[in-house]
Design a protein around this motif. Sequence first.
Motif, short mmCIF file in Angstrom:
data_model
loop_
_atom_site.label_atom_id
_atom_site.label_comp_id
_atom_site.label_asym_id
_atom_site.label_seq_id
_atom_site.Cartn_x
_atom_site.Cartn_y
_atom_site.Cartn_z
N ASP A 181 0.84 -1.21 0.00
CA ASP A 181 0.00 0.00 0.00
C ASP A 181 0.87 1.25 0.00
O ASP A 181 0.57 2.25 -0.66
N TRP A 182 1.92 1.19 0.78
CA TRP A 182 2.84 2.32 0.89
C TRP A 182 3.48 2.64 -0.47
O TRP A 182 3.54 3.79 -0.90
N LEU A 183 3.91 1.61 -1.16
CA LEU A 183 4.56 1.81 -2.46
C LEU A 183 3.56 2.30 -3.50
O LEU A 183 3.92 3.06 -4.40
N MET A 184 2.32 1.87 -3.39
CA MET A 184 1.29 2.36 -4.32
C MET A 184 1.09 3.86 -4.17
O MET A 184 0.81 4.56 -5.14
N TRP A 185 1.23 4.34 -2.95
CA TRP A 185 1.10 5.79 -2.73
C TRP A 185 2.23 6.54 -3.43
O TRP A 185 2.00 7.55 -4.10
N PHE A 186 3.45 6.04 -3.30
CA PHE A 186 4.58 6.69 -3.98
C PHE A 186 4.43 6.62 -5.49
O PHE A 186 4.75 7.56 -6.21
N ALA A 187 3.95 5.47 -5.97
CA ALA A 187 3.79 5.30 -7.42
C ALA A 187 2.81 6.32 -7.98
O ALA A 187 2.93 6.74 -9.14
N ALA A 188 1.85 6.75 -7.17
CA ALA A 188 0.79 7.64 -7.64
C ALA A 188 1.30 9.02 -8.02
O ALA A 188 0.68 9.72 -8.83
#
Length: 341
Positions: A237-244
């Motif tokens: 979930d954390w990495l998905m935030w950065f990817a956004a």
Amino acid sequence: MLDKSGWESQLLETGFLGIFLCPLWTLSRLPQHTPPSSIVIWGFRWLIFRIMLGAGLIKIRGDRCWWELTCMDYHYEVLLIISGNLSFLNWLTMVPSIACFDDISLGFLFSSRVKERVVQIQSKEAAKEKLPLGCYIRKVVNISFGLLIAYLSIPVVLNLLNSRQVMNTSFNPLRIVNTYGAFGSITKERTEVILQGTSSMDPNDPTAVWEEFDFKCKPGNLKRRPCFISPYHYRLDWLMWFAAFQTYEQNEWIIHLAGKLLAQEEETLSLMATNPFAGRAPPRWIRGEHFKYKFSQPGGKHASEGKWWIRKRIGPYFPPVNLKGLKKFYEDRNWPYPMRD
């Protein structure tokens, strides 16, 4: 989450303080003449104060949404191609917090025998028995240590009082006293990548039904409230935030994730909160959509409908992909090609 230099400095400073917490020449749980130094205890308190203050200052100064720092203090060990688990940072932050509690509040953690032994040692200390030479040497070392911490704290305090504080920074080559902050800066808007799948043969068919995969904690379903799960940390979930707030070309792992969802791999699905294709044929296509999220207003229209979030579509994040089309993409990167059961 601290950047690499930040968590390394925090680990180093915590460990350095720990050196002076216990006696050097004994393994006794309750050494008679060498109780923990008050200077070291205050050193830990000074450390946790800087960690907490930095976490607060970044929200005040911030230019990234603070929601994930309060509601998503999490980490998850991802399969895919990403390695590493920094969930120890949460526990590393808890360690200096223990110094903020007195003996009475933590007494329930120890047996009556241990507490009686402590009382006996304190009685002897109060009687001012003659101490061994080593105890006086230890006192000198502790005082010298305290003076060193005070001296190295001067640039740290000046930095904290400055309107342009620098986060996650060491002001000395030994990295004994540092400033900490969850990030160097934070953004004011929260954008999210939403993964959607369809069973349609043609992903460009305007009648195709796209169904969303929800993650365990990150924003997705508008009616799901933010979760509080500290000290755990959902890494994916954390990495998905950065990817956004980057592109999928900068985060190729997200295409890897899409391939695993297309194959409906159980290990990957275990990282998701919902699988809209459970008990059905796997999706033929998966795409990434880019949205801007913000909280609904209490008492407002959206809140009255049970929605915690309001979102607005920004555009596509990555185009529809299928397993056949991803085969060369996987081969070029030497990734194991996902196969459907």
